[in-house]
Design an enzyme around this catalytic site. Structure first.
Site, PDB file in Angstrom:
ATOM      1  N   ASP A  17       0.820  -1.211   0.000  1.00  0.00           N
ATOM      2  CA  ASP A  17       0.000   0.000   0.000  1.00  0.00           C
ATOM      3  C   ASP A  17       0.860   1.270   0.000  1.00  0.00           C
ATOM      4  O   ASP A  17       0.612   2.204  -0.754  1.00  0.00           O
ATOM      5  CB  ASP A  17      -0.881  -0.084   1.273  1.00  0.00           C
ATOM      6  CG  ASP A  17      -1.532   1.226   1.616  1.00  0.00           C
ATOM      7  OD1 ASP A  17      -2.462   1.589   0.887  1.00  0.00           O
ATOM      8  OD2 ASP A  17      -1.119   1.875   2.598  1.00  0.00           O
ATOM      9  N   VAL A  87      12.530 -12.754   0.925  1.00  0.00           N
ATOM     10  CA  VAL A  87      13.633 -12.065   1.614  1.00  0.00           C
ATOM     11  C   VAL A  87      14.582 -13.004   2.358  1.00  0.00           C
ATOM     12  O   VAL A  87      15.699 -12.637   2.684  1.00  0.00           O
ATOM     13  CB  VAL A  87      13.123 -10.989   2.608  1.00  0.00           C
ATOM     14  CG1 VAL A  87      12.509  -9.834   1.874  1.00  0.00           C
ATOM     15  CG2 VAL A  87      12.182 -11.565   3.625  1.00  0.00           C
ATOM     16  N   LYS A 149       8.670   3.063   9.533  1.00  0.00           N
ATOM     17  CA  LYS A 149       8.262   2.784  10.902  1.00  0.00           C
ATOM     18  C   LYS A 149       7.388   1.529  10.917  1.00  0.00           C
ATOM     19  O   LYS A 149       6.850   1.186   9.866  1.00  0.00           O
ATOM     20  CB  LYS A 149       7.528   3.982  11.480  1.00  0.00           C
ATOM     21  CG  LYS A 149       6.053   4.096  11.057  1.00  0.00           C
ATOM     22  CD  LYS A 149       5.302   5.096  11.900  1.00  0.00           C
ATOM     23  CE  LYS A 149       3.827   4.803  11.876  1.00  0.00           C
ATOM     24  NZ  LYS A 149       2.959   5.673  12.581  1.00  0.00           N
ATOM     25  N   ASP A 178      10.288   9.328   9.485  1.00  0.00           N
ATOM     26  CA  ASP A 178       9.153   9.758  10.292  1.00  0.00           C
ATOM     27  C   ASP A 178       8.505  10.819   9.404  1.00  0.00           C
ATOM     28  O   ASP A 178       9.010  11.938   9.304  1.00  0.00           O
ATOM     29  CB  ASP A 178       9.621  10.374  11.609  1.00  0.00           C
ATOM     30  CG  ASP A 178       8.441  10.775  12.478  1.00  0.00           C
ATOM     31  OD1 ASP A 178       7.415  11.197  11.913  1.00  0.00           O
ATOM     32  OD2 ASP A 178       8.539  10.671  13.713  1.00  0.00           O
ATOM     33  N   HIS A 179       7.422  10.446   8.729  1.00  0.00           N
ATOM     34  CA  HIS A 179       6.953  11.338   7.654  1.00  0.00           C
ATOM     35  C   HIS A 179       6.515  12.700   8.184  1.00  0.00           C
ATOM     36  O   HIS A 179       6.466  13.668   7.440  1.00  0.00           O
ATOM     37  CB  HIS A 179       5.869  10.677   6.797  1.00  0.00           C
ATOM     38  CG  HIS A 179       4.558  10.518   7.490  1.00  0.00           C
ATOM     39  ND1 HIS A 179       4.321   9.529   8.394  1.00  0.00           N
ATOM     40  CD2 HIS A 179       3.422  11.243   7.421  1.00  0.00           C
ATOM     41  CE1 HIS A 179       3.096   9.638   8.844  1.00  0.00           C
ATOM     42  NE2 HIS A 179       2.516  10.674   8.278  1.00  0.00           N
ATOM     43  N   LYS A 183       6.960  17.022   6.769  1.00  0.00           N
ATOM     44  CA  LYS A 183       5.834  17.943   6.554  1.00  0.00           C
ATOM     45  C   LYS A 183       6.319  19.387   6.632  1.00  0.00           C
ATOM     46  O   LYS A 183       7.087  19.751   7.525  1.00  0.00           O
ATOM     47  CB  LYS A 183       4.735  17.700   7.607  1.00  0.00           C
ATOM     48  CG  LYS A 183       3.950  16.417   7.356  1.00  0.00           C
ATOM     49  CD  LYS A 183       2.821  16.282   8.355  1.00  0.00           C
ATOM     50  CE  LYS A 183       2.106  14.954   8.217  1.00  0.00           C
ATOM     51  NZ  LYS A 183       1.129  14.894   7.145  1.00  0.00           N
ATOM     52  N   HIS A 241       6.123  10.464  16.096  1.00  0.00           N
ATOM     53  CA  HIS A 241       5.686  11.783  15.617  1.00  0.00           C
ATOM     54  C   HIS A 241       5.594  12.821  16.737  1.00  0.00           C
ATOM     55  O   HIS A 241       6.121  13.925  16.623  1.00  0.00           O
ATOM     56  CB  HIS A 241       4.327  11.682  14.913  1.00  0.00           C
ATOM     57  CG  HIS A 241       4.225  10.552  13.935  1.00  0.00           C
ATOM     58  ND1 HIS A 241       5.219  10.273  13.028  1.00  0.00           N
ATOM     59  CD2 HIS A 241       3.260   9.631  13.714  1.00  0.00           C
ATOM     60  CE1 HIS A 241       4.855   9.227  12.290  1.00  0.00           C
ATOM     61  NE2 HIS A 241       3.681   8.827  12.698  1.00  0.00           N
ATOM     62  N   LYS A 341     -10.135  15.397  11.990  1.00  0.00           N
ATOM     63  CA  LYS A 341      -8.759  15.026  11.673  1.00  0.00           C
ATOM     64  C   LYS A 341      -7.951  16.315  11.640  1.00  0.00           C
ATOM     65  O   LYS A 341      -8.217  17.210  10.832  1.00  0.00           O
ATOM     66  CB  LYS A 341      -8.730  14.367  10.294  1.00  0.00           C
ATOM     67  CG  LYS A 341      -7.341  14.024   9.795  1.00  0.00           C
ATOM     68  CD  LYS A 341      -7.443  13.376   8.422  1.00  0.00           C
ATOM     69  CE  LYS A 341      -6.093  13.219   7.764  1.00  0.00           C
ATOM     70  NZ  LYS A 341      -5.136  12.422   8.503  1.00  0.00           N
TER      71      LYS A 341
HETATM   72  P1  NAD Z   1       1.679  -3.935   3.006  1.00  0.00           P
HETATM   73  O1  NAD Z   1       1.260  -5.052   3.897  1.00  0.00           O
HETATM   74  O2  NAD Z   1       0.672  -3.308   2.103  1.00  0.00           O
HETATM   75  O3  NAD Z   1       2.897  -4.425   2.106  1.00  0.00           O
HETATM   76  C1  NAD Z   1       3.940  -5.237   2.601  1.00  0.00           C
HETATM   77  C2  NAD Z   1       4.861  -5.638   1.463  1.00  0.00           C
HETATM   78  O4  NAD Z   1       5.837  -6.547   1.950  1.00  0.00           O
HETATM   79  C3  NAD Z   1       4.159  -6.339   0.307  1.00  0.00           C
HETATM   80  O5  NAD Z   1       4.745  -5.882  -0.895  1.00  0.00           O
HETATM   81  C4  NAD Z   1       4.513  -7.819   0.522  1.00  0.00           C
HETATM   82  O6  NAD Z   1       4.512  -8.590  -0.662  1.00  0.00           O
HETATM   83  C5  NAD Z   1       5.906  -7.690   1.072  1.00  0.00           C
HETATM   84  N1  NAD Z   1       6.318  -8.897   1.831  1.00  0.00           N
HETATM   85  C6  NAD Z   1       5.795  -9.361   2.975  1.00  0.00           C
HETATM   86  N2  NAD Z   1       6.437 -10.489   3.355  1.00  0.00           N
HETATM   87  C7  NAD Z   1       7.409 -10.742   2.440  1.00  0.00           C
HETATM   88  C8  NAD Z   1       8.436 -11.732   2.285  1.00  0.00           C
HETATM   89  N3  NAD Z   1       8.577 -12.740   3.146  1.00  0.00           N
HETATM   90  N4  NAD Z   1       9.274 -11.649   1.214  1.00  0.00           N
HETATM   91  C9  NAD Z   1       9.126 -10.637   0.325  1.00  0.00           C
HETATM   92  N5  NAD Z   1       8.192  -9.670   0.427  1.00  0.00           N
HETATM   93  C10 NAD Z   1       7.345  -9.716   1.465  1.00  0.00           C
HETATM   94  O7  NAD Z   1       2.361  -2.846   3.941  1.00  0.00           O
HETATM   95  P2  NAD Z   1       2.483  -1.263   3.679  1.00  0.00           P
HETATM   96  O8  NAD Z   1       1.256  -0.609   4.174  1.00  0.00           O
HETATM   97  O9  NAD Z   1       2.894  -1.013   2.291  1.00  0.00           O
HETATM   98  O10 NAD Z   1       3.643  -0.858   4.686  1.00  0.00           O
HETATM   99  C11 NAD Z   1       5.000  -1.176   4.450  1.00  0.00           C
HETATM  100  C12 NAD Z   1       5.818  -0.703   5.640  1.00  0.00           C
HETATM  101  O11 NAD Z   1       5.629   0.703   5.804  1.00  0.00           O
HETATM  102  C13 NAD Z   1       5.409  -1.321   6.966  1.00  0.00           C
HETATM  103  O12 NAD Z   1       6.562  -1.459   7.772  1.00  0.00           O
HETATM  104  C14 NAD Z   1       4.480  -0.290   7.578  1.00  0.00           C
HETATM  105  O13 NAD Z   1       4.472  -0.351   8.979  1.00  0.00           O
HETATM  106  C15 NAD Z   1       5.123   0.993   7.089  1.00  0.00           C
HETATM  107  N6  NAD Z   1       4.202   2.106   7.000  1.00  0.00           N
HETATM  108  C16 NAD Z   1       3.137   2.081   6.176  1.00  0.00           C
HETATM  109  C17 NAD Z   1       2.299   3.177   6.099  1.00  0.00           C
HETATM  110  C18 NAD Z   1       1.128   3.201   5.149  1.00  0.00           C
HETATM  111  O14 NAD Z   1       0.502   4.260   5.048  1.00  0.00           O
HETATM  112  N7  NAD Z   1       0.814   2.145   4.453  1.00  0.00           N
HETATM  113  C19 NAD Z   1       2.529   4.292   6.894  1.00  0.00           C
HETATM  114  C20 NAD Z   1       3.634   4.301   7.730  1.00  0.00           C
HETATM  115  C21 NAD Z   1       4.471   3.200   7.772  1.00  0.00           C
END
Ligand code: NAD
Length: 482
Positions: A17, A87, A149, A178-179, A183, A241, A341
């Site tokens: 995502d 991985v 994070k 830390d997004h 900002k 944050h 928000k």
């Molecule tokens: P997500 O669950 O949507 O995506 C996780 C990704 O990791 C996927 O591409 C998945 O295929 C991959 N993955 C998982 N296990 C795997 C493995 N064993 N081998 C290879 N690939 C593997 O998560 P996200 O929302 O994209 O978030 C990613 C990171 O960013 C997380 O650490 C999350 O805490 C952090 N984060 C996300 C957001 C957000 O808005 N989505 C905000 C802040 C921080």
């Protein structure tokens, strides 16, 4: 001189995502502004089996609403390759290295590599070790690692994680995102504080009555219940944050505006946070359903335990235990399913010593999001006879056009990484000090898992949070309930 940079990105978690919502648009903006041009490539990796073509379409879709033209999006996405990857499997890193080397040659990238770890932190140690061992780290260019994070779940786990990563990369190669630090209005805090004598000279306990930081969300946990139920608001929002914002609000003026000097002053603040009397100074809460019954209670959310004691709300009084700050309460609060928000800082000045008039509050508000800008409430004289005082608000809010044109947090942070500028990233020392503070509160709460105040969804939190300030003869300055 050209502003174009050379870099090969390898994004772990490329199907996720965050990658689609933030990273591809941010990279596209750097591309359309000419920071990335001919000499860049991106390898996306994740578990799924995707073809390059499929991946490039995903990237095009992610930038569809912001791209200048279809041809431009096409040209941008042609720099992207996909590599299905587990991985834990060393073999896969060999394949990745071959692809990386060939793209490096094709685009004449000259060894600059940026590894973006956008997946669960459980994998960070494994990935960084493989990157080093399987020689994805180059000798001829820079090698930088961007880490998402959460960085651990407490001090101990974060230290373990840090040690694992440090086996392969030095601190000066690490960019912990830390997004909030990307900002615009968070970066404005130091500009306001240190380039206005008016503010700078009165930014102390003689003049300030309180500082209030509010990071409220109107959404619930949505589909993140599984993660959130183990985390809670304290770990999810306060450790990173909020404490980062507090450090910017209270750090001493650095000798000069360099990464090292800014970090030194922020760290000094985070190390001098006084361990609170948790029962007196901190309040937690959990949202129940809304008055009209339209919104679910937290415990009814997907992947949340039916008897969960996880806090979706935290309010607290933070004390920076230095002569300069000890007497200025810093009230913080954050929560999900709140009335509005908003992210904002409100700073309240004390009334004047003599008070010859019936004066109201003097308040500086820094609107971080969704509105951005500054607002200063002062006391004016009401026009006409007599000396009646009335509040007046001076506003410098960013217009819609300005907001549209200004770079988004991820774009700015990714540009900083390209430039090797670590100022707006969390240093390990800051992370460690923040976790120690947060762990102290968590441990106190863990001793009482029977009681958690509930608040109605779509409110500003439990009544206890108002009582917290009332004890000090203060009140929340931002109160959309009014
Ligand atoms: P997500 O669950 O949507 O995506 C996780 C990704 O990791 C996927 O591409 C998945 O295929 C991959 N993955 C998982 N296990 C795997 C493995 N064993 N081998 C290879 N690939 C593997 O998560 P996200 O929302 O994209 O978030 C990613 C990171 O960013 C997380 O650490 C999350 O805490 C952090 N984060 C996300 C957001 C957000 O808005 N989505 C905000 C802040 C921080």
């Amino acid at each position: 001189m050209s502003k174009e940079k050379r870099a090969l990105y390898i994004i772990f978690g490329a199907t996720g995502d965050l990658a689609s919502r933030k990273l591809y648009p941010a990279l596209y903006r750097l591309y359309s502004k000419g920071y990335l041009k001919e000499h860049f490539a991106v390898i996306g990796t994740a578990r799924r089996e995707w073809s390059d073509e499929y991946y490039q379409n995903i990237v095009k879709e992610a930038v569809d609403s912001i791209s200048d033209s279809e041809a431009d999006a096409e040209a941008f996405s042609s720099h992207f390759r996909y590599q299905s990857h587990n991985v834990n499997d060393s073999e896969h890193y060999h394949t990745l290295k071959n692809l990386a080397d060939s793209l490096d040659t094709k685009y004449d990238i000259q060894g600059n590599r940026i590894f973006y770890l956008s997946m669960s932190p459980n994998f960070f140690g494994t990935i960084t070790k493989h990157l080093r061992d399987q020689k994805l780290v180059t000798e001829n260019g820079f090698n930088r690692v961007i880490i998402e994070k959460p960085f651990g779940t407490d001090f101990e786990s974060s230290q373990h994680l840090n040690n694992e990563i440090n086996d392969s990369f030095d601190e000066n190669q690490l960019y912990r995102i830390d997004h909030y630090l990307g900002k615009e209005m968070v970066q404005t805090i130091l500009a306001l504080r240190f380039s206005n004598r008016l503010i700078k000279e009165s930014w102390n306990s003689d003049s300030l009555s309180s500082i209030q930081v509010t990071l409220s969300e109107d959404l619930g946990v949505e589909e993140r219940g599984g993660y959130y139920d183990k985390s809670g608001a304290l770990r999810d929002m306060v450790q990173n944050h909020i404490l980062q914002i507090v450090s910017l609000l209270t750090m001493d003026e650095p000798d000069s505006y360099t990464t090292e000097n800014v970090r030194k002053e922020k760290l000094a603040v985070l190390k001098s946070l006084k361990r609170p009397n948790v029962a007196e100074d901190f309040v937690r809460g959990q949202y129940s359903f809304s008055d009209n019954g339209n919104l679910k209670a937290y415990r009814d959310e997907e992947k949340v335990s039916a008897d969960s004691m996880t806090e979706t709300y935290v309010a607290g009084k933070v004390t920076v235990d230095t002569d300069k700050w000890r007497d200025v309460p810093i009230y913080i609060r954050t929560g999900k399913r709140m009335k509005e928000k908003t992210s904002r800082v409100d700073v309240l000045w004390k009334k004047t010593d003599q008070q010859i008039f019936d004066e109201g509050d003097s308040i500086l508000t820094i609107h971080i999001s969704p509105d951005e800008g500054i607002e200063l409430q002062l006391n004016d004289k009401k026009i006409g006879p007599g000396m009646e005082i009335q509040p007046v608000s001076l506003e410098a809010m960013r217009s819609k056009e300005m907001l549209k044109a200004r770079p988004e947090a991820y774009e700015k942070l990714l540009l900083d990484v390209l430039n090797g500028d670590e100022t707006h990233f969390a240093h390990w020392g800051e992370v460690a000090a923040s976790w120690k503070y947060v762990d102290f509160i968590r441990e106190a709460w863990n001793k009482d898992l029977e009681n958690i105040p509930f608040y109605t969804a779509c409110s500003m939190g439990p009544k206890e949070a108002d009582d917290l300030l009332a004890k000090d003869n203060q009140k929340w300055l931002y109160n959309p309930n009014k």
